[in-house]
Write a protein that holds these residues in place. Structure first.
Motif, PDB file in Angstrom:
ATOM      1  N   TYR A 146       0.824  -1.211   0.000  1.00 46.59           N
ATOM      2  CA  TYR A 146       0.000   0.000   0.000  1.00 46.59           C
ATOM      3  C   TYR A 146       0.856   1.258   0.000  1.00 46.59           C
ATOM      4  O   TYR A 146       1.833   1.357   0.740  1.00 46.59           O
ATOM      5  N   VAL A 147       0.440   2.237  -0.797  1.00 45.20           N
ATOM      6  CA  VAL A 147       1.063   3.560  -0.793  1.00 45.20           C
ATOM      7  C   VAL A 147       0.107   4.498  -0.064  1.00 45.20           C
ATOM      8  O   VAL A 147      -1.079   4.601  -0.409  1.00 45.20           O
ATOM      9  N   VAL A 148       0.623   5.173   0.951  1.00 45.82           N
ATOM     10  CA  VAL A 148      -0.179   6.063   1.783  1.00 45.82           C
ATOM     11  C   VAL A 148      -0.298   7.430   1.118  1.00 45.82           C
ATOM     12  O   VAL A 148       0.699   8.000   0.668  1.00 45.82           O
ATOM     13  N   ASP A 149      -1.524   7.941   1.068  1.00 45.27           N
ATOM     14  CA  ASP A 149      -1.786   9.293   0.554  1.00 45.27           C
ATOM     15  C   ASP A 149      -1.795  10.226   1.764  1.00 45.27           C
ATOM     16  O   ASP A 149      -2.846  10.504   2.350  1.00 45.27           O
ATOM     17  N   LEU A 150      -0.608  10.684   2.146  1.00 44.69           N
ATOM     18  CA  LEU A 150      -0.468  11.480   3.361  1.00 44.69           C
ATOM     19  C   LEU A 150      -1.275  12.777   3.326  1.00 44.69           C
ATOM     20  O   LEU A 150      -1.966  13.090   4.300  1.00 44.69           O
ATOM     21  N   PRO A 151      -1.241  13.551   2.222  1.00 40.08           N
ATOM     22  CA  PRO A 151      -2.049  14.784   2.212  1.00 40.08           C
ATOM     23  C   PRO A 151      -3.542  14.520   2.411  1.00 40.08           C
ATOM     24  O   PRO A 151      -4.204  15.244   3.156  1.00 40.08           O
ATOM     25  N   ALA A 152      -4.076  13.489   1.769  1.00 39.16           N
ATOM     26  CA  ALA A 152      -5.506  13.189   1.912  1.00 39.16           C
ATOM     27  C   ALA A 152      -5.832  12.795   3.355  1.00 39.16           C
ATOM     28  O   ALA A 152      -6.843  13.227   3.918  1.00 39.16           O
ATOM     29  N   PHE A 153      -4.964  11.969   3.966  1.00 41.13           N
ATOM     30  CA  PHE A 153      -5.181  11.574   5.354  1.00 41.13           C
ATOM     31  C   PHE A 153      -5.141  12.787   6.276  1.00 41.13           C
ATOM     32  O   PHE A 153      -6.029  12.984   7.113  1.00 41.13           O
ATOM     33  N   GLU A 154      -4.114  13.607   6.132  1.00 37.82           N
ATOM     34  CA  GLU A 154      -3.986  14.771   7.011  1.00 37.82           C
ATOM     35  C   GLU A 154      -5.123  15.768   6.820  1.00 37.82           C
ATOM     36  O   GLU A 154      -5.553  16.401   7.792  1.00 37.82           O
ATOM     37  N   ASN A 155      -5.633  15.900   5.607  1.00 39.73           N
ATOM     38  CA  ASN A 155      -6.744  16.829   5.360  1.00 39.73           C
ATOM     39  C   ASN A 155      -7.995  16.451   6.143  1.00 39.73           C
ATOM     40  O   ASN A 155      -8.798  17.319   6.490  1.00 39.73           O
ATOM     41  N   LEU A 156      -8.166  15.168   6.416  1.00 37.88           N
ATOM     42  CA  LEU A 156      -9.322  14.735   7.206  1.00 37.88           C
ATOM     43  C   LEU A 156      -9.005  14.612   8.686  1.00 37.88           C
ATOM     44  O   LEU A 156      -9.781  15.045   9.529  1.00 37.88           O
ATOM     45  N   ALA A 157      -7.872  13.997   9.012  1.00 37.30           N
ATOM     46  CA  ALA A 157      -7.575  13.677  10.411  1.00 37.30           C
ATOM     47  C   ALA A 157      -7.140  14.889  11.241  1.00 37.30           C
ATOM     48  O   ALA A 157      -7.563  15.042  12.390  1.00 37.30           O
ATOM     49  N   LEU A 158      -6.297  15.732  10.673  1.00 38.66           N
ATOM     50  CA  LEU A 158      -5.752  16.837  11.479  1.00 38.66           C
ATOM     51  C   LEU A 158      -6.817  17.836  11.921  1.00 38.66           C
ATOM     52  O   LEU A 158      -6.795  18.274  13.081  1.00 38.66           O
ATOM     53  N   PRO A 159      -7.780  18.217  11.061  1.00 34.90           N
ATOM     54  CA  PRO A 159      -8.824  19.120  11.554  1.00 34.90           C
ATOM     55  C   PRO A 159      -9.635  18.533  12.717  1.00 34.90           C
ATOM     56  O   PRO A 159     -10.074  19.271  13.597  1.00 34.90           O
ATOM     57  N   LEU A 160      -9.814  17.211  12.734  1.00 41.87           N
ATOM     58  CA  LEU A 160     -10.527  16.586  13.852  1.00 41.87           C
ATOM     59  C   LEU A 160      -9.750  16.744  15.156  1.00 41.87           C
ATOM     60  O   LEU A 160     -10.325  17.056  16.199  1.00 41.87           O
ATOM     61  N   LEU A 161      -8.431  16.545  15.081  1.00 42.80           N
ATOM     62  CA  LEU A 161      -7.594  16.711  16.273  1.00 42.80           C
ATOM     63  C   LEU A 161      -7.554  18.174  16.706  1.00 42.80           C
ATOM     64  O   LEU A 161      -7.620  18.476  17.897  1.00 42.80           O
ATOM     65  N   GLN A 162      -7.463  19.079  15.738  1.00 42.37           N
ATOM     66  CA  GLN A 162      -7.414  20.505  16.061  1.00 42.37           C
ATOM     67  C   GLN A 162      -8.728  20.993  16.654  1.00 42.37           C
ATOM     68  O   GLN A 162      -8.739  21.751  17.625  1.00 42.37           O
ATOM     69  N   ALA A 163      -9.853  20.541  16.088  1.00 48.99           N
ATOM     70  CA  ALA A 163     -11.160  20.958  16.603  1.00 48.99           C
ATOM     71  C   ALA A 163     -11.351  20.446  18.022  1.00 48.99           C
ATOM     72  O   ALA A 163     -11.848  21.159  18.900  1.00 48.99           O
ATOM     73  N   GLN A 164     -10.946  19.213  18.257  1.00 49.06           N
ATOM     74  CA  GLN A 164     -11.080  18.632  19.577  1.00 49.06           C
ATOM     75  C   GLN A 164     -10.196  19.368  20.576  1.00 49.06           C
ATOM     76  O   GLN A 164     -10.599  19.628  21.700  1.00 49.06           O
ATOM     77  N   ALA A 165      -9.005  19.759  20.149  1.00 52.68           N
ATOM     78  CA  ALA A 165      -8.085  20.464  21.044  1.00 52.68           C
ATOM     79  C   ALA A 165      -8.636  21.825  21.454  1.00 52.68           C
ATOM     80  O   ALA A 165      -8.315  22.332  22.527  1.00 52.68           O
ATOM     81  N   SER A 166      -9.471  22.409  20.608  1.00 51.11           N
ATOM     82  CA  SER A 166      -9.998  23.738  20.905  1.00 51.11           C
ATOM     83  C   SER A 166     -11.233  23.696  21.808  1.00 51.11           C
ATOM     84  O   SER A 166     -11.699  24.735  22.263  1.00 51.11           O
ATOM     85  N   LEU A 167     -11.766  22.503  22.060  1.00 46.14           N
ATOM     86  CA  LEU A 167     -12.936  22.390  22.929  1.00 46.14           C
ATOM     87  C   LEU A 167     -12.544  22.737  24.363  1.00 46.14           C
ATOM     88  O   LEU A 167     -11.566  22.226  24.884  1.00 46.14           O
ATOM     89  N   GLN A 168     -13.323  23.575  24.972  1.00 44.16           N
ATOM     90  CA  GLN A 168     -13.065  23.972  26.351  1.00 44.16           C
ATOM     91  C   GLN A 168     -14.277  23.628  27.199  1.00 44.16           C
ATOM     92  O   GLN A 168     -15.350  23.363  26.693  1.00 44.16           O
ATOM     93  N   GLY A 169     -14.115  23.667  28.467  1.00 47.08           N
ATOM     94  CA  GLY A 169     -15.245  23.452  29.356  1.00 47.08           C
ATOM     95  C   GLY A 169     -15.092  22.187  30.179  1.00 47.08           C
ATOM     96  O   GLY A 169     -14.130  21.451  30.068  1.00 47.08           O
ATOM     97  N   GLU A 170     -16.093  21.954  30.999  1.00 46.09           N
ATOM     98  CA  GLU A 170     -16.045  20.835  31.928  1.00 46.09           C
ATOM     99  C   GLU A 170     -16.435  19.525  31.265  1.00 46.09           C
ATOM    100  O   GLU A 170     -16.059  18.467  31.725  1.00 46.09           O
ATOM    101  N   ASN A 171     -17.253  19.595  30.217  1.00 47.02           N
ATOM    102  CA  ASN A 171     -17.761  18.370  29.620  1.00 47.02           C
ATOM    103  C   ASN A 171     -16.686  17.663  28.823  1.00 47.02           C
ATOM    104  O   ASN A 171     -15.951  18.275  28.064  1.00 47.02           O
ATOM    105  N   GLY A 172     -16.617  16.365  28.997  1.00 43.80           N
ATOM    106  CA  GLY A 172     -15.649  15.567  28.263  1.00 43.80           C
ATOM    107  C   GLY A 172     -16.105  15.310  26.839  1.00 43.80           C
ATOM    108  O   GLY A 172     -17.249  15.588  26.459  1.00 43.80           O
ATOM    109  N   HIS A 173     -15.204  14.763  26.069  1.00 43.33           N
ATOM    110  CA  HIS A 173     -15.459  14.491  24.658  1.00 43.33           C
ATOM    111  C   HIS A 173     -14.730  13.205  24.281  1.00 43.33           C
ATOM    112  O   HIS A 173     -13.590  13.000  24.703  1.00 43.33           O
TER     113      HIS A 173
END
Length: 195
Positions: free
Chosen positions: A83-110
């Motif tokens: 298998y050849v990994v398509d790194l840009p395609a993976f990062e385009n989907l995965a990194l925004p999820l990590l970034q959005a989650q990192a920006s969540l604040q407050g007491e409630n877990g996720h």
């Protein structure tokens, strides 16, 4: 058990049903109102033959993770076996999820779903850093899948496997239909959200 762990990692051989179990757990968590985001890794098949993997987010977006390519491709190909990994395609989907989650604040877990953390995903150093950040964040609970140990150890996978806050579930063909496995995972994750 639920009080002891914060995160859950499911491991087992390829094709044993790790993603199926994760999807079922996420369905139950969402039906209880638990906030979940993240992605699944899905096989891509043509004429009954596996030709690659796609990443599918919990909100329905999808993109290529890898495809089968014959040897002799570019020397700069990021390869895992055939298998050849398509790194840009993976990062385009995965990194925004990590970034959005990192920006969540407050007491409630996720709950952040990462199916899977394996060799293909390790080509992204941004993803590795994002996972380590999520592991350390008090408001984040991880539900992930990791490969069984085979060949050269993958540092992040071994960190997860040996981390005191991870409940590691070893899924096998013999135990995969045991309802207590899913119950233990759901209770661990829901308890973690309430902490």
């Amino acid at each position: 058990m639920a009080a002891k762990y914060k995160h859950v990692a499911i491991t087992g051989p390829p094709g044993v049903g790790k993603t199926t179990l994760v999807e079922s757990v996420v369905g139950r968590l969402r039906s209880c109102g638990a906030p979940c985001s993240g992605f699944y890794t899905r096989e891509v098949r043509q004429a009954g033959r596996r030709t690659g993997f796609d990443v599918v987010t919990l909100d329905g977006k999808s993109g290529v993770l890898s495809r089968v390519k014959p040897d002799g491709g570019g020397r700069r190909d990021l390869r895992v076996g055939q298998y050849v990994v398509d790194l840009p395609a993976f990062e385009n989907l995965a990194l925004p999820l990590l970034q959005a989650q990192a920006s969540l604040q407050g007491e409630n877990g996720h709950i952040l779903v990462l199916d899977e953390i394996g060799k293909m995903e390790m080509f992204s150093q941004h993803f590795v850093a994002g996972v380590r950040g999520a592991m350390a964040r008090p408001s984040t609970t991880l539900l992930t899948t990791i490969p069984i140990p085979k060949g050269k150890p993958i540092p992040l996978v071994e960190e997860i496997r040996n981390h005191k806050d991870f409940f590691v579930v070893n899924l096998t063909r013999e135990n995969r239909d045991d309802p207590s496995i899913q119950e233990n995972i759901v209770s661990t994750l829901t308890a973690s959200l309430k902490k």
